[in-house]
Design an enzyme around this catalytic site. Structure first.
Site, PDB file in Angstrom:
ATOM      1  N   HIS A  78       0.865  -1.383  -0.595  1.00  0.00           N
ATOM      2  CA  HIS A  78       0.056   0.095  -0.186  1.00  0.00           C
ATOM      3  C   HIS A  78       0.688   1.633  -0.174  1.00  0.00           C
ATOM      4  O   HIS A  78       1.727   0.828   0.125  1.00  0.00           O
ATOM      5  CB  HIS A  78      -1.339  -0.315   1.169  1.00  0.00           C
ATOM      6  CG  HIS A  78      -2.102  -1.140   1.715  1.00  0.00           C
ATOM      7  ND1 HIS A  78      -2.847  -0.663   1.792  1.00  0.00           N
ATOM      8  CD2 HIS A  78      -2.589  -2.043   0.697  1.00  0.00           C
ATOM      9  CE1 HIS A  78      -3.585  -2.282   1.760  1.00  0.00           C
ATOM     10  NE2 HIS A  78      -2.895  -2.782   0.483  1.00  0.00           N
ATOM     11  N   GLU A  80       0.746   3.761   2.018  1.00  0.00           N
ATOM     12  CA  GLU A  80       1.515   5.059   3.262  1.00  0.00           C
ATOM     13  C   GLU A  80       2.748   4.222   3.893  1.00  0.00           C
ATOM     14  O   GLU A  80       2.952   4.529   4.728  1.00  0.00           O
ATOM     15  CB  GLU A  80       0.043   4.728   3.761  1.00  0.00           C
ATOM     16  CG  GLU A  80      -1.590   5.565   3.610  1.00  0.00           C
ATOM     17  CD  GLU A  80      -2.377   4.288   3.072  1.00  0.00           C
ATOM     18  OE1 GLU A  80      -1.760   3.530   2.157  1.00  0.00           O
ATOM     19  OE2 GLU A  80      -3.744   4.346   3.495  1.00  0.00           O
ATOM     20  N   CYS A 103      -5.667   1.572   5.519  1.00  0.00           N
ATOM     21  CA  CYS A 103      -6.383   0.311   6.113  1.00  0.00           C
ATOM     22  C   CYS A 103      -6.102  -0.067   7.063  1.00  0.00           C
ATOM     23  O   CYS A 103      -4.889   1.422   7.740  1.00  0.00           O
ATOM     24  CB  CYS A 103      -6.206  -0.796   4.714  1.00  0.00           C
ATOM     25  SG  CYS A 103      -4.461  -1.021   4.709  1.00  0.00           S
ATOM     26  N   CYS A 106      -2.097  -0.289   7.147  1.00  0.00           N
ATOM     27  CA  CYS A 106      -1.471   0.487   7.243  1.00  0.00           C
ATOM     28  C   CYS A 106      -1.554   1.457   8.242  1.00  0.00           C
ATOM     29  O   CYS A 106      -0.631   2.405   8.822  1.00  0.00           O
ATOM     30  CB  CYS A 106      -1.928   1.338   5.435  1.00  0.00           C
ATOM     31  SG  CYS A 106      -1.337   0.594   4.356  1.00  0.00           S
TER      32      CYS A 106
HETATM   33  N1  LIG Z   1      -5.241   2.980   2.173  1.00  0.00           N
HETATM   34  C1  LIG Z   1      -5.130   2.188   1.069  1.00  0.00           C
HETATM   35  C2  LIG Z   1      -5.743   1.065   0.386  1.00  0.00           C
HETATM   36  C3  LIG Z   1      -5.771   0.876  -0.592  1.00  0.00           C
HETATM   37  N2  LIG Z   1      -4.557   0.822  -1.717  1.00  0.00           N
HETATM   38  C4  LIG Z   1      -4.292   0.325  -2.406  1.00  0.00           C
HETATM   39  C5  LIG Z   1      -4.222  -1.565  -2.783  1.00  0.00           C
HETATM   40  C6  LIG Z   1      -4.830  -1.838  -3.594  1.00  0.00           C
HETATM   41  O1  LIG Z   1      -4.381  -1.869  -4.650  1.00  0.00           O
HETATM   42  C7  LIG Z   1      -6.033  -0.943  -3.787  1.00  0.00           C
HETATM   43  C8  LIG Z   1      -7.383  -0.432  -3.558  1.00  0.00           C
HETATM   44  O2  LIG Z   1      -7.642  -1.789  -4.448  1.00  0.00           O
HETATM   45  P1  LIG Z   1      -9.541  -1.978  -5.200  1.00  0.00           P
HETATM   46  O3  LIG Z   1      -9.544  -3.377  -4.069  1.00  0.00           O
HETATM   47  O4  LIG Z   1     -10.126  -0.903  -4.884  1.00  0.00           O
HETATM   48  O5  LIG Z   1      -9.459  -2.429  -6.346  1.00  0.00           O
HETATM   49  O6  LIG Z   1      -5.274   0.486  -2.804  1.00  0.00           O
HETATM   50  C9  LIG Z   1      -3.342   1.361  -0.385  1.00  0.00           C
HETATM   51  O7  LIG Z   1      -2.520   1.617  -1.221  1.00  0.00           O
HETATM   52  N3  LIG Z   1      -3.927   2.171   0.396  1.00  0.00           N
HETATM   53 ZN   LIG Z   2      -3.223  -0.192   3.771  1.00  0.00          ZN
END
Ligand SMILES: Nc1ccn([C@H]2C[C@H](O)[C@@H](COP(=O)(O)O)O2)c(=O)n1
Ligand SMILES: [Zn+2]
Length: 159
Positions: A78, A80, A103, A106
């Site tokens: 992710h 973060e 999330c 993170c």
């Molecule tokens: N705070 C976050 C939440 C999610 N991510 C990343 C992880 C995945 O690459 C994407 C989420 O995918 P989705 O379920 O929307 O198709 O975003 C993050 O970096 N930071």
């Molecule tokens: Zn995360």
């Protein structure tokens, strides 16, 4: 002559850098960027969501559905966490600008690294247990959270 007055705020500047970082993501569905900033408004780190170093992102899965191991979820790092791991600085007292609310995994890393404030734009997973857990932990740990709406951010971009 007086100084120019319609310069962007620190918040808009750092969120802009988080949004620009997101544009580096290869994730076809959600691109996330993060920018960590010191109390003196110095950039300490940036990151975006992507596959771990050494894992060829042309060969990794990017899907969302099917068998867990055929999706991106067990692999993608992710934004973060990447920003935290990319930094060589002490992050105590810093703040993180991120284009999507963190999330729960993170959130733990943010708390443990001493980041004191999370400034975010999108909260599209607000109804998920993961985001609810993040909010519980931030509250208990005294990490402030603040949303800056995307509409406001887009308006400040030069035409
Ligand atoms: N705070 C976050 C939440 C999610 N991510 C990343 C992880 C995945 O690459 C994407 C989420 O995918 P989705 O379920 O929307 O198709 O975003 C993050 O970096 N930071
Ligand atoms: Zn995360």
């Amino acid at each position: 002559m007086k100084k120019r007055m319609n310069y962007i705020s620190w918040d808009d500047y750092f969120l802009g850098i988080a949004e620009l970082s997101a544009a580096r993501s290869k994730d076809p569905n959600t691109q996330v960027g993060a920018c960590i900033v010191s109390e003196e408004n110095k950039i300490l780190s940036v990151g975006y969501n992507g596959m771990p170093a050494g894992c060829n992102d042309d060969e990794m899965p990017w899907g969302r559905e099917g068998d867990f191991l055929d999706t991106k979820y067990p692999f993608v790092c992710h934004a973060e966490l990447n920003a935290i791991l990319n930094s060589n600085h002490d992050l105590k007292g810093s703040r993180i600008y991120v284009s999507l609310f963190p999330c729960n995994e993170c959130a733990k890393a943010i708390i443990q690294s001493g980041i004191k404030e999370v400034i975010y734009t999108c909260d599209k997973y607000a109804d998920t247990d993961g985001t609810k857990a993040s909010k519980m932990m931030f509250k208990m740990a005294g990490v402030k959270t603040r949303q800056i709406k995307q509409e406001h951010f887009v308006k400040i971009l030069p035409m």
